[in-house]
Scaffold this motif. Structure first.
Motif, mmCIF file in Angstrom:
data_model
loop_
_atom_site.group_PDB
_atom_site.id
_atom_site.type_symbol
_atom_site.label_atom_id
_atom_site.label_comp_id
_atom_site.label_asym_id
_atom_site.label_seq_id
_atom_site.Cartn_x
_atom_site.Cartn_y
_atom_site.Cartn_z
ATOM 1 N N VAL A 43 0.850 -1.207 0.000
ATOM 2 C CA VAL A 43 0.000 0.000 0.000
ATOM 3 C C VAL A 43 0.887 1.260 0.000
ATOM 4 O O VAL A 43 2.066 1.204 0.371
ATOM 5 N N ASP A 44 0.296 2.385 -0.433
ATOM 6 C CA ASP A 44 1.042 3.647 -0.354
ATOM 7 C C ASP A 44 0.744 4.331 0.985
ATOM 8 O O ASP A 44 0.087 3.752 1.855
ATOM 9 N N LYS A 45 1.239 5.576 1.123
ATOM 10 C CA LYS A 45 1.113 6.256 2.420
ATOM 11 C C LYS A 45 -0.341 6.472 2.834
ATOM 12 O O LYS A 45 -0.658 6.570 4.017
ATOM 13 N N LYS A 46 -1.218 6.565 1.830
ATOM 14 C CA LYS A 46 -2.634 6.786 2.141
ATOM 15 C C LYS A 46 -3.413 5.468 2.226
ATOM 16 O O LYS A 46 -4.637 5.463 2.152
ATOM 17 N N PHE A 47 -2.681 4.364 2.343
ATOM 18 C CA PHE A 47 -3.286 3.032 2.431
ATOM 19 C C PHE A 47 -4.015 2.610 1.145
ATOM 20 O O PHE A 47 -4.870 1.738 1.176
ATOM 21 N N ASN A 48 -3.685 3.266 0.027
ATOM 22 C CA ASN A 48 -4.217 2.782 -1.245
ATOM 23 C C ASN A 48 -3.478 1.507 -1.633
ATOM 24 O O ASN A 48 -2.240 1.448 -1.543
ATOM 25 N N VAL A 49 -4.224 0.521 -2.054
ATOM 26 C CA VAL A 49 -3.609 -0.760 -2.394
ATOM 27 C C VAL A 49 -2.946 -0.670 -3.775
ATOM 28 O O VAL A 49 -3.594 -0.324 -4.761
ATOM 29 N N ILE A 50 -1.643 -0.974 -3.801
ATOM 30 C CA ILE A 50 -0.913 -0.944 -5.074
ATOM 31 C C ILE A 50 -0.824 -2.355 -5.649
ATOM 32 O O ILE A 50 -0.978 -2.560 -6.841
ATOM 33 N N ASP A 51 -0.568 -3.333 -4.785
ATOM 34 C CA ASP A 51 -0.539 -4.725 -5.236
ATOM 35 C C ASP A 51 -1.151 -5.603 -4.148
ATOM 36 O O ASP A 51 -0.687 -5.589 -3.003
ATOM 37 N N ARG A 52 -2.176 -6.368 -4.506
ATOM 38 C CA ARG A 52 -2.874 -7.190 -3.511
ATOM 39 C C ARG A 52 -2.059 -8.397 -3.063
ATOM 40 O O ARG A 52 -2.445 -9.101 -2.132
ATOM 41 N N ARG A 53 -0.935 -8.669 -3.753
ATOM 42 C CA ARG A 53 -0.117 -9.829 -3.365
ATOM 43 C C ARG A 53 1.323 -9.425 -3.054
ATOM 44 O O ARG A 53 2.196 -10.284 -3.022
ATOM 45 N N ALA A 54 1.540 -8.160 -2.832
ATOM 46 C CA ALA A 54 2.878 -7.656 -2.492
ATOM 47 C C ALA A 54 3.940 -8.169 -3.449
ATOM 48 O O ALA A 54 4.978 -8.718 -3.039
ATOM 49 N N GLY A 55 3.674 -8.020 -4.752
ATOM 50 C CA GLY A 55 4.639 -8.475 -5.761
ATOM 51 C C GLY A 55 4.893 -9.966 -5.669
ATOM 52 O O GLY A 55 5.995 -10.431 -5.924
ATOM 53 N N ARG A 56 3.841 -10.725 -5.316
ATOM 54 C CA ARG A 56 3.934 -12.185 -5.143
ATOM 55 C C ARG A 56 5.164 -12.573 -4.317
ATOM 56 O O ARG A 56 6.025 -13.350 -4.744
ATOM 57 N N ILE A 57 5.205 -12.034 -3.139
ATOM 58 C CA ILE A 57 6.327 -12.312 -2.234
ATOM 59 C C ILE A 57 6.502 -13.820 -2.022
ATOM 60 O O ILE A 57 5.523 -14.560 -1.965
ATOM 61 N N GLY A 58 7.747 -14.252 -1.895
ATOM 62 C CA GLY A 58 8.029 -15.679 -1.675
ATOM 63 C C GLY A 58 7.779 -16.079 -0.225
ATOM 64 O O GLY A 58 7.779 -15.240 0.680
ATOM 65 N N THR A 59 7.587 -17.379 -0.024
ATOM 66 C CA THR A 59 7.237 -17.880 1.310
ATOM 67 C C THR A 59 8.327 -17.575 2.341
ATOM 68 O O THR A 59 8.035 -17.230 3.479
ATOM 69 N N ARG A 60 9.586 -17.670 1.915
ATOM 70 C CA ARG A 60 10.672 -17.490 2.880
ATOM 71 C C ARG A 60 10.709 -16.064 3.432
ATOM 72 O O ARG A 60 10.785 -15.863 4.644
ATOM 73 N N GLU A 61 10.611 -15.081 2.543
ATOM 74 C CA GLU A 61 10.605 -13.683 2.992
ATOM 75 C C GLU A 61 9.361 -13.379 3.814
ATOM 76 O O GLU A 61 9.420 -12.701 4.842
ATOM 77 N N ALA A 62 8.230 -13.916 3.353
ATOM 78 C CA ALA A 62 6.963 -13.684 4.069
ATOM 79 C C ALA A 62 7.051 -14.230 5.497
ATOM 80 O O ALA A 62 6.569 -13.609 6.442
ATOM 81 N N SER A 63 7.706 -15.379 5.646
ATOM 82 C CA SER A 63 7.824 -15.986 6.980
ATOM 83 C C SER A 63 8.650 -15.101 7.910
ATOM 84 O O SER A 63 8.363 -15.004 9.114
ATOM 85 N N LYS A 64 9.686 -14.474 7.352
ATOM 86 C CA LYS A 64 10.516 -13.579 8.183
ATOM 87 C C LYS A 64 9.714 -12.358 8.597
ATOM 88 O O LYS A 64 9.768 -11.929 9.764
ATOM 89 N N LEU A 65 8.980 -11.782 7.673
ATOM 90 C CA LEU A 65 8.156 -10.610 7.983
ATOM 91 C C LEU A 65 7.072 -10.946 9.014
ATOM 92 O O LEU A 65 6.748 -10.143 9.888
#
Ligand code: ZN
Ligand code: ZN
Length: 407
Positions: A109-131
């Motif tokens: 999302v941007d600063k105003k909470f507008n959704v830019i990508d609903r899948r966060a650039g298709r983040i991978g499972t490993r990075e998602a797990s760390k976050l």
């Protein structure tokens, strides 16, 4: 004495659920199943009975969750708890009866909470797990929020507190370029909605500050929630149908659905719920589990993915892969069911209402002249055209697990 004789004649059931099995014509008026060689499935179908099934009812477009509950003998009109609890169960979050569960997505999302990508650039499972670690547990106004990620951008959230209502809109706008939704407040849900709005802001702050996101072009800096629901107490599958049961699946939802109805979930290394899923490992596990359980539910996901991706080539790839898997299972002494939960035709890139093939094999059967496993020829068989609520009873009848009605 009588009982033990009945028990002895009862056979095991291997129930193979091919997600998004059905298609529409893609070439010369034929579907992918009609134009792709499936020697094992053809052989299996010829040793069985077959028909076409409306997974829920005629004209209903099935979700995977409602459809599979229906086929497994739990009509969704009565037993569907919403998508949230099923995802949360699949994510192995321990849910209590009054918790409100949501399906969750990492998003950008941007600063105003507008959704830019609903899948966060298709983040991978490993990075998602760390976050996920930095937002695992957050308490707001006496409500505890627990988050767990599953595959890629997906995950589940539960809200735990007193007197919470599941009547709450999605915060996911289901679109980009618009802000995260602040759900409408009603007399029932005010407490939870206020807490959720604060939760959305807090999660954003924590994720935005995370070093992983500093490096990402599409930072996973927000969570979108949808499919709120509460657990329901359902009778366990074994009690309801008299069969010990387990599920073999890759994706979280299917583990959640079967766990919800009391099946054991068997984890298989390499079962991913995507194109690369190790169907060989799943077949091997199924064979092992048939020694232990009376009902084995084997779910394969990616045929559905191919339909959503609009790719005939990928559907054919999965069909060939599935046929090989079936080759490893077909000689087992069990009643083998092969069907699906809905059609996902490439021309629609979405689920559709057309009925799906249903075969019950390795049984005594009349010959209706089927020569190829496919949607069109399945219609020739004596099962005709039926609704999904009959699926399990049909399978059980052929496995010698139903009783005579009357004298
Ligand atoms: Zn499905
Ligand atoms: Zn689908």
């Amino acid at each position: 004495m009588k009982k033990s004789v009945e028990k002895m004649s009862a056979r095991k059931i291997l129930f193979i659920m091919l997600d998004g099995i059905g298609g529409l014509p893609v070439k010369n008026g034929k579907t992918e199943w009609e134009i792709t060689a499936t020697p094992n499935l053809d052989k299996l179908a010829r040793k069985g009975v077959y028909g076409l099934m409306y997974p829920i009812h005629m004209g209903v477009i099935p979700g995977s969750d409602t459809s599979q509950l229906n086929i497994l003998g739990y009509p969704p009109y009565k037993f569907y708890p919403g998508r949230g609890p099923l995802e949360a169960l699949g994510a192995e979050i321990e849910i209590q009866n009054n918790d409100i569960a949501f399906r969750a997505n990492f998003a950008t999302v941007d600063k105003k909470f507008n959704v830019i990508d609903r899948r966060a650039g298709r983040i991978g499972t490993r990075e998602a797990s760390k976050l996920a670690k930095c937002i695992e547990k957050i308490k707001i106004d006496g409500i505890e929020f627990i988050f767990k990620n599953t595959v890629e951008h997906r995950g589940a959230v539960i809200a735990r507190g007193k007197g919470l209502s599941a009547e709450i809109e999605d915060t996911d706008p289901h679109a980009t370029g618009v802000p995260i939704v602040q759900p409408r407040i009603t007399t029932k849900n005010a407490k939870l909605v206020r807490a959720i709005n604060k939760y959305t802001a807090k999660v954003h702050k924590l994720l935005q500050a995370h070093p992983i996101n500093a490096k990402r072009r599409m930072p996973a800096n927000a969570l979108l929630l949808r499919g709120a629901g509460k657990m329901k107490n359902v009778e366990k599958f074994e009690k309801r149908f008299g069969m010990s049961a387990c599920c073999i699946a890759g994706a979280a939802l299917y583990k959640g659905i079967t766990k919800y109805i009391g099946m054991d979930v068997i984890h298989v290394k390499g079962a991913t719920g995507t194109y690369d899923s190790d169907l060989n490992a799943k077949a091997k596990t199924a064979l092992r589990m048939l020694k232990k359980y009376e009902f084995v539910y084997l779910h394969v996901k990616a045929l559905d993915n191919a339909g959503h991706d609009g790719s005939t080539a990928k559907r054919q790839y999965m069909i060939r892969k599935i046929d090989k898997m079936v080759g490893k299972l077909m000689n087992e002494d069990a009643v083998i069911v092969i069907t699906g939960d809905h059609s996902t035709p490439v021309c629609k890139r979405a689920h559709s209402f057309e009925p799906v093939p249903f075969i019950v094999s390795n049984v005594e059967a009349r010959n209706y002249g089927l020569s190829k496993f496919c949607e069109v020829q399945a219609r020739k068989g004596e099962l005709g055209l039926f609704n999904g609520e009959h699926a399990l009873r049909i399978a059980m009848a052929y496995a010698g697990r139903t009783r005579k009605y009357g004298e």
